[in-house]
Design an enzyme around this catalytic site. Sequence first.
Site, PDB file in Angstrom:
ATOM      1  N   SER A   1       8.915  91.026  -4.497  1.00  0.00           N
ATOM      2  CA  SER A   1       9.666  90.407  -3.392  1.00  0.00           C
ATOM      3  C   SER A   1      11.095  90.066  -3.828  1.00  0.00           C
ATOM      4  O   SER A   1      12.022  90.103  -3.007  1.00  0.00           O
ATOM      5  CB  SER A   1       8.942  89.170  -2.842  1.00  0.00           C
ATOM      6  OG  SER A   1       9.013  88.097  -3.741  1.00  0.00           O
TER       7      SER A   1
ATOM      8  N   HIS B   1      12.960  82.711 -12.641  1.00  0.00           N
ATOM      9  CA  HIS B   1      11.731  81.981 -12.979  1.00  0.00           C
ATOM     10  C   HIS B   1      11.536  80.846 -11.973  1.00  0.00           C
ATOM     11  O   HIS B   1      12.500  80.144 -11.632  1.00  0.00           O
ATOM     12  CB  HIS B   1      11.841  81.417 -14.406  1.00  0.00           C
ATOM     13  CG  HIS B   1      10.587  80.733 -14.836  1.00  0.00           C
ATOM     14  ND1 HIS B   1       9.450  81.419 -15.210  1.00  0.00           N
ATOM     15  CD2 HIS B   1      10.271  79.413 -14.910  1.00  0.00           C
ATOM     16  CE1 HIS B   1       8.495  80.553 -15.510  1.00  0.00           C
ATOM     17  NE2 HIS B   1       8.975  79.328 -15.341  1.00  0.00           N
TER      18      HIS B   1
ATOM     19  N   GLU C   1      13.376  84.505 -26.521  1.00  0.00           N
ATOM     20  CA  GLU C   1      12.332  83.538 -26.190  1.00  0.00           C
ATOM     21  C   GLU C   1      11.958  83.628 -24.725  1.00  0.00           C
ATOM     22  O   GLU C   1      12.826  83.834 -23.872  1.00  0.00           O
ATOM     23  CB  GLU C   1      12.815  82.110 -26.474  1.00  0.00           C
ATOM     24  CG  GLU C   1      12.757  81.732 -27.932  1.00  0.00           C
ATOM     25  CD  GLU C   1      13.338  80.342 -28.130  1.00  0.00           C
ATOM     26  OE1 GLU C   1      12.672  79.371 -27.742  1.00  0.00           O
ATOM     27  OE2 GLU C   1      14.473  80.257 -28.622  1.00  0.00           O
ATOM     28  N   LEU C   2      10.693  83.396 -24.442  1.00  0.00           N
ATOM     29  CA  LEU C   2      10.183  83.490 -23.071  1.00  0.00           C
ATOM     30  C   LEU C   2      10.865  82.474 -22.158  1.00  0.00           C
ATOM     31  O   LEU C   2      10.918  81.286 -22.479  1.00  0.00           O
ATOM     32  CB  LEU C   2       8.667  83.227 -23.090  1.00  0.00           C
ATOM     33  CG  LEU C   2       7.956  83.233 -21.739  1.00  0.00           C
ATOM     34  CD1 LEU C   2       7.899  84.644 -21.177  1.00  0.00           C
ATOM     35  CD2 LEU C   2       6.552  82.659 -21.870  1.00  0.00           C
TER      36      LEU C   2
ATOM     37  N   MET D   1       6.447  90.801 -16.238  1.00  0.00           N
ATOM     38  CA  MET D   1       5.641  89.873 -17.016  1.00  0.00           C
ATOM     39  C   MET D   1       5.447  90.340 -18.461  1.00  0.00           C
ATOM     40  O   MET D   1       4.326  90.389 -18.964  1.00  0.00           O
ATOM     41  CB  MET D   1       4.294  89.643 -16.316  1.00  0.00           C
ATOM     42  CG  MET D   1       4.446  88.966 -14.970  1.00  0.00           C
ATOM     43  SD  MET D   1       5.419  87.429 -15.096  1.00  0.00           S
ATOM     44  CE  MET D   1       5.312  86.803 -13.423  1.00  0.00           C
ATOM     45  N   ARG D   2       6.563  90.705 -19.092  1.00  0.00           N
ATOM     46  CA  ARG D   2       6.533  91.117 -20.493  1.00  0.00           C
ATOM     47  C   ARG D   2       7.675  90.428 -21.217  1.00  0.00           C
ATOM     48  O   ARG D   2       8.737  90.214 -20.628  1.00  0.00           O
ATOM     49  CB  ARG D   2       6.769  92.637 -20.618  1.00  0.00           C
ATOM     50  CG  ARG D   2       5.843  93.500 -19.838  1.00  0.00           C
ATOM     51  CD  ARG D   2       4.577  93.811 -20.558  1.00  0.00           C
ATOM     52  NE  ARG D   2       4.790  94.367 -21.886  1.00  0.00           N
ATOM     53  CZ  ARG D   2       3.855  94.354 -22.854  1.00  0.00           C
ATOM     54  NH1 ARG D   2       2.694  93.800 -22.640  1.00  0.00           N
ATOM     55  NH2 ARG D   2       4.106  94.889 -24.024  1.00  0.00           N
TER      56      ARG D   2
ATOM     57  N   ASN E   1      16.876  87.071 -15.740  1.00  0.00           N
ATOM     58  CA  ASN E   1      15.491  86.811 -15.338  1.00  0.00           C
ATOM     59  C   ASN E   1      15.484  85.714 -14.291  1.00  0.00           C
ATOM     60  O   ASN E   1      16.351  84.841 -14.294  1.00  0.00           O
ATOM     61  CB  ASN E   1      14.675  86.351 -16.550  1.00  0.00           C
ATOM     62  CG  ASN E   1      13.213  86.107 -16.197  1.00  0.00           C
ATOM     63  OD1 ASN E   1      12.602  86.892 -15.471  1.00  0.00           O
ATOM     64  ND2 ASN E   1      12.651  85.009 -16.686  1.00  0.00           N
TER      65      ASN E   1
ATOM     66  N   THR F   1      16.999  85.913 -23.482  1.00  0.00           N
ATOM     67  CA  THR F   1      17.034  85.945 -24.945  1.00  0.00           C
ATOM     68  C   THR F   1      15.627  86.317 -25.426  1.00  0.00           C
ATOM     69  O   THR F   1      14.754  86.606 -24.604  1.00  0.00           O
ATOM     70  CB  THR F   1      17.418  84.564 -25.509  1.00  0.00           C
ATOM     71  OG1 THR F   1      16.404  83.628 -25.124  1.00  0.00           O
ATOM     72  CG2 THR F   1      18.767  84.088 -24.988  1.00  0.00           C
TER      73      THR F   1
ATOM     74  N   ARG G   1       5.385  97.534 -29.597  1.00  0.00           N
ATOM     75  CA  ARG G   1       6.103  96.958 -28.448  1.00  0.00           C
ATOM     76  C   ARG G   1       7.541  97.484 -28.396  1.00  0.00           C
ATOM     77  O   ARG G   1       8.080  97.771 -27.339  1.00  0.00           O
ATOM     78  CB  ARG G   1       6.096  95.429 -28.623  1.00  0.00           C
ATOM     79  CG  ARG G   1       6.886  94.673 -27.604  1.00  0.00           C
ATOM     80  CD  ARG G   1       6.912  93.199 -27.972  1.00  0.00           C
ATOM     81  NE  ARG G   1       5.633  92.558 -27.720  1.00  0.00           N
ATOM     82  CZ  ARG G   1       5.305  92.012 -26.539  1.00  0.00           C
ATOM     83  NH1 ARG G   1       6.156  92.037 -25.548  1.00  0.00           N
ATOM     84  NH2 ARG G   1       4.143  91.453 -26.363  1.00  0.00           N
TER      85      ARG G   1
HETATM   86  C1  GAR Z   1       8.483  85.222  -8.940  1.00  0.00           C
HETATM   87  O1  GAR Z   1       8.067  83.977  -8.457  1.00  0.00           O
HETATM   88  C2  GAR Z   1       9.264  85.073 -10.236  1.00  0.00           C
HETATM   89  O2  GAR Z   1      10.072  83.935 -10.243  1.00  0.00           O
HETATM   90  C3  GAR Z   1       8.143  84.962 -11.236  1.00  0.00           C
HETATM   91  O3  GAR Z   1       7.216  85.928 -10.831  1.00  0.00           O
HETATM   92  C4  GAR Z   1       7.284  86.056  -9.418  1.00  0.00           C
HETATM   93  C5  GAR Z   1       7.454  87.507  -9.096  1.00  0.00           C
HETATM   94  O4  GAR Z   1       7.383  87.710  -7.711  1.00  0.00           O
HETATM   95  N1  GAR Z   1       8.605  85.186 -12.578  1.00  0.00           N
HETATM   96  C6  GAR Z   1       8.150  84.533 -13.636  1.00  0.00           C
HETATM   97  O5  GAR Z   1       7.257  83.697 -13.574  1.00  0.00           O
HETATM   98  C7  GAR Z   1       8.839  84.881 -14.950  1.00  0.00           C
HETATM   99  N2  GAR Z   1       8.342  84.079 -16.003  1.00  0.00           N
HETATM  100  P1  GAR Z   1       7.933  89.036  -7.070  1.00  0.00           P
HETATM  101  O6  GAR Z   1       7.250  90.201  -7.829  1.00  0.00           O
HETATM  102  O7  GAR Z   1       7.489  88.971  -5.631  1.00  0.00           O
HETATM  103  O8  GAR Z   1       9.413  89.047  -7.227  1.00  0.00           O
END
Ligand code: GAR
Length: 216
Positions: free
Chosen positions: A14, A110, A144-145, A91-92, A108, A142, A66
């Site tokens: 999305s 979040h 770090e996650l 998610m990597r 990114n 960076t 990786r």
């Molecule tokens: C979103 O809420 C994004 O912020 C989150 O995954 C979802 C992806 O939704 N990302 C994380 O949690 C990163 N650590 P989407 O595929 O509909 O964009």
Amino acid sequence: MKDRLGVLISGRGSNLQALIDAIRDGRLDATIALVISNRDDAAGLERARAAGIETLTISHRGWPSRDDHDRAIVRELRARDVGLICLAGYMRLVGPPLLEAYPNAILNIHPSLLPAFPGIDAQRQAIAHGVRVSGVTVHLVTSELDNGPIVLQRVVPVLDDDTAETLAARILVEEHKTYPEAVSIVLAGGWRVEGRRFLRSASAASASPSRLPAGS
Ligand code: GAR
């Protein structure tokens, strides 16, 4: 080229859609050159194809390391002259080959006010902790996650009767506005990183002021 984006996804897509829509509506001056998913069942791949954007699935499985997976991604992005990578529900962890190929050029998004609640289930973590506000963060990536200099944050109140799902839905509305805006800011230039801080020059900030936080 700077304004050629590579978007990396793992699922629903999305936020990818929000970038596609912002480009189509003229709110974001960029081109999505390629969408890469590490999963071939990611719904976001269909969104990209529907918008006429090239897609690739590069599974994280089956590589000796990786880093080899990351190197394959870099090869494809470079072949399309991508200048900025947007992680959109990817998610990597991003490893050294990508970070070194794209220094300060990976973003990114979040669903929390980082550094609170990194990792998965950020909205559930926020509810469990009892915070009164959460929100969305767009940051430079960076090693770090869910870390790195913060480009833009938006606040979303946490309501007493929120569930992880209702909070996630309200945060997602802000995510879809915030990501294109953050990408615009980064593409506009006139910024630098000092330590952990992402700092815009006064002229860059006045050329594209960011919106006030929701509710203000
Ligand atoms: C979103 O809420 C994004 O912020 C989150 O995954 C979802 C992806 O939704 N990302 C994380 O949690 C990163 N650590 P989407 O595929 O509909 O964009």
